[in-house]
Design a protein around this motif. Structure first.
Motif: not given
Length: 205
Positions: A191-201
């Protein structure tokens, strides 16, 4: 007497979700369906059309999901629904069919609208179905679900989420495993942990 394993004490619960999108790019969700299951039946579900950041819809996306700019022009944008979405996903295990896509859509929305982080682990029913039902002609959502006896309206977000949940339920039934954690381990997945890479989009023009 031996103590029960943690999975025997903890009620079985997982969620499934599906996004439909308006174009290729960030902040592109135009609908979302979420269902929550106890492994035997759906106990909660949520669906809404969503106004994406721009109403410049891609023709290919409209052909797939049947959603057009006029369908969402009066709808609220993603942040309006965030509390409803987050309370169904926070702290649970979430499944999607081709999870990389749906998790990318969710991460894009959180990044673009500066929404807070959410914490959950997720699995992919594409990978799960390939592990358990190798002989199917392909492992698209409609192929897998219909082979398992579930009829639905493909590319309607709530129906797709229901189909995804059903795949997990049938996998639990066929393996006889007590939890989705055990199911993933048995099929050689993490199971993978959800994560957000901020400031890239940034919004595509």
């Amino acid at each position: 007497m031996n103590s029960p394993l943690p999975s025997e004490n903890k009620p079985l619960k997982y969620a499934a979700l599906d996004f439909e999108t308006a174009y290729w790019g960030p902040a592109n969700a135009c609908s979302l369906g979420i269902v929550v299951s106890n492994g035997k039946e759906i106990v909660d579900e949520w669906y809404h059309l969503i106004r994406p950041m721009t109403l410049k819809f891609d023709a290919g996306c409209m052909k797939v999901n049947g959603i057009h700019p006029e369908d969402v022009a009066e709808e609220e944008p993603f942040p309006f629904f965030w509390d409803e979405i987050a309370r169904r996903l926070e702290g649970t295990i979430v499944f999607a069919h081709n999870a990389r896509f749906d998790m990318g859509v969710l991460a894009s929305a959180l990044d673009f609208y500066h929404l807070p982080d959410i914490h959950f682990r997720y699995g992919d029913t594409v990978v799960l179905s390939r592990k358990l039902w190798k002989d199917m002609e392909n492992h698209k959502l409609n192929t897998v679900a219909e082979n398992l006896g579930f009829s639905f309206n493909h590319h309607q977000a709530l129906d797709d989420a229901r189909a995804c949940e059903y795949i997990v339920r049938k996998a639990l039934e066929e393996t006889g495993l007590p939890s989705v954690e055990a199911l993933m381990k048995e099929t050689g997945q993490n199971l993978k942990r959800f994560a957000v890479k901020r400031g890239e989009r940034k919004l595509a023009t």
